[in-house]
Write a protein that holds these residues in place. Structure first.
Motif, PDB file in Angstrom:
ATOM      1  N   LEU B 121      -7.503 -77.060  -1.677  1.00 20.26           N
ATOM      2  CA  LEU B 121      -6.851 -76.265  -0.925  1.00 20.26           C
ATOM      3  C   LEU B 121      -5.313 -77.109  -0.564  1.00 20.26           C
ATOM      4  CD1 LEU B 121      -6.824 -73.903   0.975  1.00 20.26           C
ATOM      5  CD2 LEU B 121      -7.380 -75.376   2.845  1.00 20.26           C
ATOM      6  N   PHE B 123      -2.382 -77.484   1.116  1.00 19.66           N
ATOM      7  CA  PHE B 123      -1.786 -77.263   2.358  1.00 19.66           C
ATOM      8  C   PHE B 123      -0.834 -78.703   2.678  1.00 19.66           C
ATOM      9  CE2 PHE B 123      -2.478 -73.211   4.613  1.00 19.66           C
ATOM     10  CZ  PHE B 123      -2.914 -72.800   3.820  1.00 19.66           C
ATOM     11  N   THR B 124      -1.349 -79.644   3.132  1.00 22.79           N
ATOM     12  CA  THR B 124      -1.127 -80.377   3.688  1.00 22.79           C
ATOM     13  C   THR B 124       0.119 -81.357   3.144  1.00 22.79           C
ATOM     14  OG1 THR B 124      -2.742 -80.911   5.202  1.00 22.79           O
ATOM     15  CG2 THR B 124      -1.570 -82.755   5.102  1.00 22.79           C
ATOM     16  N   GLY B 129       1.718 -81.715   8.443  1.00 22.30           N
ATOM     17  CA  GLY B 129       0.572 -81.801   8.884  1.00 22.30           C
ATOM     18  C   GLY B 129      -0.096 -80.615   9.715  1.00 22.30           C
ATOM     19  N   SER B 130      -0.232 -80.959  11.026  1.00 20.06           N
ATOM     20  CA  SER B 130      -0.323 -79.704  11.787  1.00 20.06           C
ATOM     21  C   SER B 130       0.581 -78.733  11.736  1.00 20.06           C
ATOM     22  CB  SER B 130      -0.308 -80.268  13.481  1.00 20.06           C
ATOM     23  OG  SER B 130      -1.348 -81.304  13.725  1.00 20.06           O
ATOM     24  N   PHE B 154      -3.710 -85.661   1.129  1.00 24.32           N
ATOM     25  CA  PHE B 154      -4.939 -85.396   1.826  1.00 24.32           C
ATOM     26  C   PHE B 154      -5.744 -83.953   1.154  1.00 24.32           C
ATOM     27  CE2 PHE B 154      -3.169 -87.444   5.809  1.00 24.32           C
ATOM     28  CZ  PHE B 154      -4.025 -88.505   5.825  1.00 24.32           C
ATOM     29  N   MET B 155      -5.394 -84.287  -0.203  1.00 22.20           N
ATOM     30  CA  MET B 155      -6.224 -83.266  -0.871  1.00 22.20           C
ATOM     31  C   MET B 155      -7.536 -83.503  -1.390  1.00 22.20           C
ATOM     32  SD  MET B 155      -3.786 -80.890  -1.462  1.00 22.20           S
ATOM     33  CE  MET B 155      -3.487 -81.121   0.208  1.00 22.20           C
ATOM     34  N   SER B 156      -8.478 -82.792  -0.724  1.00 25.39           N
ATOM     35  CA  SER B 156      -9.924 -83.078  -0.986  1.00 25.39           C
ATOM     36  C   SER B 156     -10.366 -82.701  -2.348  1.00 25.39           C
ATOM     37  CB  SER B 156     -10.702 -82.526   0.113  1.00 25.39           C
ATOM     38  OG  SER B 156     -10.367 -83.011   1.482  1.00 25.39           O
ATOM     39  N   LYS B 202     -10.236 -94.216   2.596  1.00 30.85           N
ATOM     40  CA  LYS B 202     -10.521 -93.571   3.868  1.00 30.85           C
ATOM     41  C   LYS B 202     -11.693 -94.395   4.260  1.00 30.85           C
ATOM     42  CE  LYS B 202     -12.178 -89.552   2.363  1.00 30.85           C
ATOM     43  NZ  LYS B 202     -12.332 -89.288   0.921  1.00 30.85           N
ATOM     44  N   TRP B 205     -16.476 -90.420   4.690  1.00 32.47           N
ATOM     45  CA  TRP B 205     -16.464 -89.545   3.747  1.00 32.47           C
ATOM     46  C   TRP B 205     -16.106 -90.161   2.315  1.00 32.47           C
ATOM     47  CZ3 TRP B 205     -13.278 -84.093   4.676  1.00 32.47           C
ATOM     48  CH2 TRP B 205     -13.833 -83.728   5.864  1.00 32.47           C
ATOM     49  N   THR B 210     -10.355 -87.850  -1.661  1.00 28.89           N
ATOM     50  CA  THR B 210      -9.305 -87.127  -0.906  1.00 28.89           C
ATOM     51  C   THR B 210      -8.068 -87.879  -1.431  1.00 28.89           C
ATOM     52  OG1 THR B 210     -10.664 -86.909   1.092  1.00 28.89           O
ATOM     53  CG2 THR B 210      -8.208 -86.798   1.418  1.00 28.89           C
ATOM     54  N   VAL B 359     -13.730 -87.774  11.664  1.00 31.19           N
ATOM     55  CA  VAL B 359     -12.578 -87.131  10.916  1.00 31.19           C
ATOM     56  C   VAL B 359     -12.472 -85.711  11.343  1.00 31.19           C
ATOM     57  CG1 VAL B 359     -13.636 -86.308   9.092  1.00 31.19           C
ATOM     58  CG2 VAL B 359     -11.088 -86.983   8.939  1.00 31.19           C
ATOM     59  N   ILE B 362      -9.822 -84.382  13.455  1.00 27.49           N
ATOM     60  CA  ILE B 362      -8.326 -84.347  12.854  1.00 27.49           C
ATOM     61  C   ILE B 362      -8.096 -83.398  11.655  1.00 27.49           C
ATOM     62  CG2 ILE B 362      -6.669 -85.757  11.567  1.00 27.49           C
ATOM     63  CD1 ILE B 362      -8.235 -88.268  12.666  1.00 27.49           C
ATOM     64  N   THR B 366      -6.210 -80.239  14.291  1.00 28.52           N
ATOM     65  CA  THR B 366      -6.690 -81.373  15.189  1.00 28.52           C
ATOM     66  C   THR B 366      -7.231 -80.868  16.590  1.00 28.52           C
ATOM     67  OG1 THR B 366      -4.603 -81.427  16.026  1.00 28.52           O
ATOM     68  CG2 THR B 366      -4.969 -82.859  14.337  1.00 28.52           C
ATOM     69  N   GLU B 368      -5.979 -81.460  19.183  1.00 31.57           N
ATOM     70  CA  GLU B 368      -4.721 -80.698  19.994  1.00 31.57           C
ATOM     71  C   GLU B 368      -4.316 -79.562  19.556  1.00 31.57           C
ATOM     72  OE1 GLU B 368      -5.078 -83.694  18.679  1.00 31.57           O
ATOM     73  OE2 GLU B 368      -4.995 -85.027  20.464  1.00 31.57           O
TER      74      GLU B 368
HETATM   75  C1  LIG Z   1     -10.477 -86.808   4.997  1.00 36.60           C
HETATM   76  C2  LIG Z   1      -9.404 -85.487   5.221  1.00 36.60           C
HETATM   77  C3  LIG Z   1      -9.446 -84.304   4.422  1.00 36.60           C
HETATM   78  C4  LIG Z   1      -8.462 -83.370   4.158  1.00 36.60           C
HETATM   79  N1  LIG Z   1      -8.525 -82.631   3.417  1.00 36.60           N
HETATM   80  C5  LIG Z   1      -7.446 -81.744   3.435  1.00 36.60           C
HETATM   81  C6  LIG Z   1      -7.389 -80.553   2.241  1.00 36.60           C
HETATM   82  O1  LIG Z   1      -8.148 -80.429   1.429  1.00 36.60           O
HETATM   83  N2  LIG Z   1      -6.389 -79.839   2.184  1.00 36.60           N
HETATM   84  C7  LIG Z   1      -5.371 -79.768   2.939  1.00 36.60           C
HETATM   85  O2  LIG Z   1      -4.307 -79.133   3.097  1.00 36.60           O
HETATM   86  N3  LIG Z   1      -5.314 -80.662   4.204  1.00 36.60           N
HETATM   87  C8  LIG Z   1      -6.387 -81.746   4.159  1.00 36.60           C
HETATM   88  N4  LIG Z   1      -6.341 -82.710   5.379  1.00 36.60           N
HETATM   89  C9  LIG Z   1      -5.209 -82.705   6.059  1.00 36.60           C
HETATM   90  C10 LIG Z   1      -5.533 -82.152   7.365  1.00 36.60           C
HETATM   91  O3  LIG Z   1      -5.389 -80.915   7.692  1.00 36.60           O
HETATM   92  C11 LIG Z   1      -4.503 -82.833   8.346  1.00 36.60           C
HETATM   93  O4  LIG Z   1      -4.828 -84.245   8.495  1.00 36.60           O
HETATM   94  C12 LIG Z   1      -4.519 -82.166   9.862  1.00 36.60           C
HETATM   95  O5  LIG Z   1      -3.957 -81.040   9.649  1.00 36.60           O
HETATM   96  C13 LIG Z   1      -3.548 -83.030  10.731  1.00 36.60           C
HETATM   97  O6  LIG Z   1      -2.308 -83.369  10.182  1.00 36.60           O
HETATM   98  P1  LIG Z   1      -1.424 -84.862  10.194  1.00 36.60           P
HETATM   99  O7  LIG Z   1      -2.523 -85.786   9.857  1.00 36.60           O
HETATM  100  O8  LIG Z   1      -0.405 -84.747   9.514  1.00 36.60           O
HETATM  101  O9  LIG Z   1      -1.542 -85.124  11.615  1.00 36.60           O
HETATM  102  P2  LIG Z   1      -0.094 -84.783  12.613  1.00 36.60           P
HETATM  103  O10 LIG Z   1       0.128 -83.413  12.384  1.00 36.60           O
HETATM  104  O11 LIG Z   1       0.935 -85.557  12.070  1.00 36.60           O
HETATM  105  O12 LIG Z   1      -0.651 -85.052  14.018  1.00 36.60           O
HETATM  106  C14 LIG Z   1      -0.786 -86.401  14.653  1.00 36.60           C
HETATM  107  C15 LIG Z   1      -1.176 -86.299  16.108  1.00 36.60           C
HETATM  108  O13 LIG Z   1      -0.135 -85.416  16.659  1.00 36.60           O
HETATM  109  C16 LIG Z   1      -0.632 -84.312  17.272  1.00 36.60           C
HETATM  110  N5  LIG Z   1       0.188 -83.352  17.555  1.00 36.60           N
HETATM  111  C17 LIG Z   1       0.614 -82.745  16.257  1.00 36.60           C
HETATM  112  N6  LIG Z   1       1.537 -81.375  16.642  1.00 36.60           N
HETATM  113  C18 LIG Z   1       1.118 -81.406  18.057  1.00 36.60           C
HETATM  114  C19 LIG Z   1       1.713 -80.411  19.030  1.00 36.60           C
HETATM  115  N7  LIG Z   1       2.557 -79.405  18.963  1.00 36.60           N
HETATM  116  N8  LIG Z   1       1.204 -80.769  20.253  1.00 36.60           N
HETATM  117  C20 LIG Z   1       0.212 -81.666  20.613  1.00 36.60           C
HETATM  118  N9  LIG Z   1      -0.261 -82.546  19.613  1.00 36.60           N
HETATM  119  C21 LIG Z   1       0.383 -82.513  18.383  1.00 36.60           C
HETATM  120  C22 LIG Z   1      -1.913 -84.212  16.393  1.00 36.60           C
HETATM  121  O14 LIG Z   1      -2.997 -83.378  17.065  1.00 36.60           O
HETATM  122  C23 LIG Z   1      -2.305 -85.477  15.986  1.00 36.60           C
HETATM  123  O15 LIG Z   1      -3.147 -86.105  17.095  1.00 36.60           O
HETATM  124  C24 LIG Z   1      -7.403 -83.371   5.447  1.00 36.60           C
HETATM  125  C25 LIG Z   1      -7.486 -84.576   6.405  1.00 36.60           C
HETATM  126  C26 LIG Z   1      -8.438 -85.554   6.013  1.00 36.60           C
HETATM  127  C27 LIG Z   1      -8.412 -86.568   7.079  1.00 36.60           C
END
Ligand SMILES: Cc1cc2nc3c(=O)[nH]c(=O)nc-3n(C[C@H](O)[C@H](O)[C@H](O)COP(=O)(O)OP(=O)(O)OC[C@H]3O[C@@H](n4cnc5c(N)ncnc54)[C@H](O)[C@@H]3O)c2cc1C
Lengths: 256, 383
Positions: B121, B123-124, B129-130, B154-156, B202, B205, B210, B359, B362, B366, B368
């Motif tokens: 998937l 996306f990230t 991220g978020s 973070f591509m699983s 990591k 997991w 990933t 995890v 997250i 997340t 949040e």
């Molecule tokens: C093991 C693992 C497997 C994954 N597999 C996949 C995958 O297969 N495909 C894929 O696309 N992604 C994958 N992800 C990515 C995952 O979806 C992201 O890590 C997640 O969406 C958070 O993004 P970020 O890590 O960049 O954190 P950030 O978005 O940078 O967030 C950092 C912190 O800020 C907070 N924050 C951000 N925005 C706000 C806001 N507006 N208000 C309040 N707080 C906020 C967050 O909640 C968090 O606490 C994976 C992640 C992990 C750890």
């Protein structure tokens, strides 16, 4: 080949409770298909998958057999239909009565080539029913079978005897009891489970198989768990033959 | 309210336990975890026994079941110490079955039927991220071909999946402020030239990879577009709520697994001449752990029931994911406390559960972001 596989419903061992008076309580036990009978069903399925035909399942017993999950459970393992003889008279039935009722049921089912039983029931494990059933049906009966290969109107069966393997040609119809190493029973998938709910189930009581009024000839007076004994707290140290012999001797003394 | 499972559900869970007793023993899990190996033996056993096609529509040779059954299976796997990612592909392929071309669907189903992961998937990204709208991967049309450029993180399963479902924006439309219509999904073969994959390290997991995925002038065709151009986000949204719930069900099972280990241990472990379970401080932990598990289970089952009854779950699915991710970790953390030092070693599975469950606060949105999703929607009900 038309195959009938026999099975028994038994209490889950882990749920059996030993009461303070050492008697056993089944009150909280879940009921399940006897572990060894799963091998019999699987053996039947493998034969029809190889040689064509049909497997029917058959069980006799009391109201535990009414459990509809267990009916689906057995049918989900492959048989096309299920025959049950249910009667209060069959509660805690002994091996002779069980074989008698199975015989009557099999006669009523009619055509069959092979009856397969497990090597024993997983509760009492008397290993009697298969042999008695063959005798009552007056057809060849062999137990301890660890491999079956269908071949026209007979089967080639193997029995493991110590280091040797005995190969037998058994003419049909016949009754065989199979060991647990004959196969690894398949695990039903959701498709099998859903299909099981649609398969025919034929239910009879004792009078339907012409056995009204039969009763068992034996009566169990009591079944008691072994008494708890204090730990002996004897420690044998070392790995020599001598020490092992000592350990062996003292266990032997306790058991005699 | 009827909390009883159907006979079919009970039989299915019995089958699952039989499979796990054969092919997902704790010894095997420990080995895979230590070596960072995919639990192929267990995944194959699940697949051979029809669990890979559970929840897949009949037209694709699957066995359709309700959401409740899917959640029960997910919960049971982790409850018995199994890996959360072993089940649930039927839910992640919904987008593909709905919007994919015939060829893309065939690619997807080929993998699913073989018990393999169909796609990554995509996306990230490092800066997205978020905030998925910050995705910067682009697609460019040139000489009748399409070229993908970008960096996904973070591509699983990037080391094993044959395709990436890659979210990208049109290079010619880079400044587009429209968040909903700026993105398209592309079906990118992971074997295409220009793709570089690097495994991330990591803390948990370990059985699943990933990775970082770099895409440099990756050439694909017009036919590799998934669904409608510009509809990338909309297409993803059709199924994300049930996928969230699946995560909640998985962490619920992990908490139950840890809880049962800890409760047994509390009855066994003797200190100060008594089993530690006789101390009230341990009983307090056990009691609150149990309450959290009951709460989690009620939220997961109820939300599944809502989905099965076509009720909206925008709020309840976010609440379930949020609550379960947090509470499960708390329960597992308390379980570790009850186990004492041995819980911190790799001799017990508590340590693995502790690392693997964290995890979920997250990934998949997340904590949040769940609050962000639920909070506004709840307040709106009182406007
Ligand atoms: C093991 C693992 C497997 C994954 N597999 C996949 C995958 O297969 N495909 C894929 O696309 N992604 C994958 N992800 C990515 C995952 O979806 C992201 O890590 C997640 O969406 C958070 O993004 P970020 O890590 O960049 O954190 P950030 O978005 O940078 O967030 C950092 C912190 O800020 C907070 N924050 C951000 N925005 C706000 C806001 N507006 N208000 C309040 N707080 C906020 C967050 O909640 C968090 O606490 C994976 C992640 C992990 C750890």
């Amino acid at each position: 080949m038309n195959i009938i596989t026999c099975y028994k419903i038994v209490p889950e061992e882990q749920d059996i409770v030993v009461l303070p008076d050492r008697s056993l309580s089944f009150a909280r036990a879940e009921w399940k298909i006897g572990q060894y009978d799963l091998n019999a069903i699987e053996a039947g399925m493998q034969i029809v998958e190889a040689a064509g035909g049909k497997v029917s399942a058959l069980s006799v017993g009391d109201k535990q057999l009414e459990n509809s999950k267990l009916k689906k459970g057995v049918l989900s393992r492959g048989p096309e239909d299920l025959y049950l003889v249910m009667d209060e008279q069959l509660e805690n039935s002994d091996t002779f009565l069980t074989a008698q009722v199975l015989t009557a049921a099999i006669r009523k089912i009619g055509e069959f080539d092979l009856v397969i039983c497990g090597e024993g029931s997983s509760d009492l494990y008397a290993q009697q029913v298969g042999a008695q059933l063959g005798e009552m049906l007056n057809i060849p009966t062999i137990n301890g079978i660890s491999k079956i290969t269908p071949e026209g109107n007979k089967i080639i069966a193997e029995r493991t005897l110590g280091n040797e393997i005995e190969v037998l040609e058994i003419s049909l119809p016949a009754v065989v009891s199979v060991t647990t190493d004959i196969n690894l029973p398949r695990i039903p998938s959701m498709k099998n489970i859903l299909a099981a709910g649609k398969k025919p189930i034929i239910e009879w009581d004792l009078s339907a198989v012409g056995l009204q009024g039969v009763t068992k000839q034996t009566e169990v007076i009591s079944t008691l768990a072994p008494e708890n004994v204090e730990r002996k707290k004897v420690i044998f140290e070392g790995e020599s033959e001598e020490v092992i012999q000592k350990l062996f001797e003292s266990i032997r003394k306790e058991l005699l | 309210m009827d909390f009883r499972l159907t006979e079919e559900q009970e039989l299915l869970l019995e089958s699952l336990r039989e499979i796990m007793a054969r092919d997902c023993t704790e010894e095997y899990m420990k080995e895979c975890n230590e070596k960072g190996e995919y639990p192929t033996r267990f995944i194959n056993a699940l697949s051979e026994n029809g669990f890979g096609l559970l929840g897949v529509p009949e037209e694709h040779d699957g066995t359709p079941v309700d959401t409740m059954t899917m959640m029960l299976v997910a919960e049971e796997i982790t409850k018995n110490g199994g890996p959360h990612f072993a089940f649930g592909q039927a839910l992640s392929i919904v987008d593909m079955l709905e919007f994919g071309s015939e060829e893309q669907i065939a690619d997807t189903m080929r993998a699913v039927k073989a018990g393999e992961v169909a796609f990554v998937l995509g996306f990230t990204e490092p800066q997205a991220g978020s905030d998925s709208s910050a995705i910067a991967t682009t697609y460019t049309r040139k000489n009748g071909k399409v070229y993908i450029n970008g960096h996904k993180t973070f591509m699983s399963n990037a080391l094993r999946a044959p395709y990436m479902l890659c979210m990208a924006r049109n290079a010619d439309d880079a400044g587009n402020p429209d968040k909903m219509n700026a993105f398209s999904m592309w079906w990118v073969p992971m074997s295409a030239p220009g793709i570089k994959v690097e495994r991330l390290h990591k803390i948990g997991w370990h059985m699943m990879d990933t990775c970082e995925v770099y895409l440099e002038n990756v050439e694909i065709e017009e036919k590799d577009l998934v669904g409608v151009e510009g509809n990338g986000f909309k297409q993803v949204l059709i199924n994300f709520e049930v996928e969230r719930l699946l995560m909640a069900a998985s962490v619920l099972g992990m908490a139950e697994c840890a809880f049962e280990d800890a409760a047994r241990y509390a009855n066994q472990r003797v200190q100060f001449g008594k089993p530690i379970g006789t101390f009230q401080l341990i009983q307090e932990k056990i009691t609150y752990m149990k309450i959290k598990i009951e709460n989690m289970r009620n939220m997961v089952y109820r939300c599944a029931w809502e989905i099965d009854n076509k009720m909206p779950v925008q709020i309840s699915s976010a609440l379930a994911k949020l609550y379960c991710a947090q509470s499960s970790f708390e329960v597992i953390d308390d379980a570790m406390q009850i186990m004492g030092g041995i819980g911190y070693t790799t001799d017990t599975r508590i340590s693995r559960l502790w690392l693997d469950s964290r995890v979920f606060r997250i990934g998949g949105g997340t904590d949040e972001v769940m609050i962000h999703a639920a909070g506004r929607a709840i307040l709106k009900q009182y406007k």
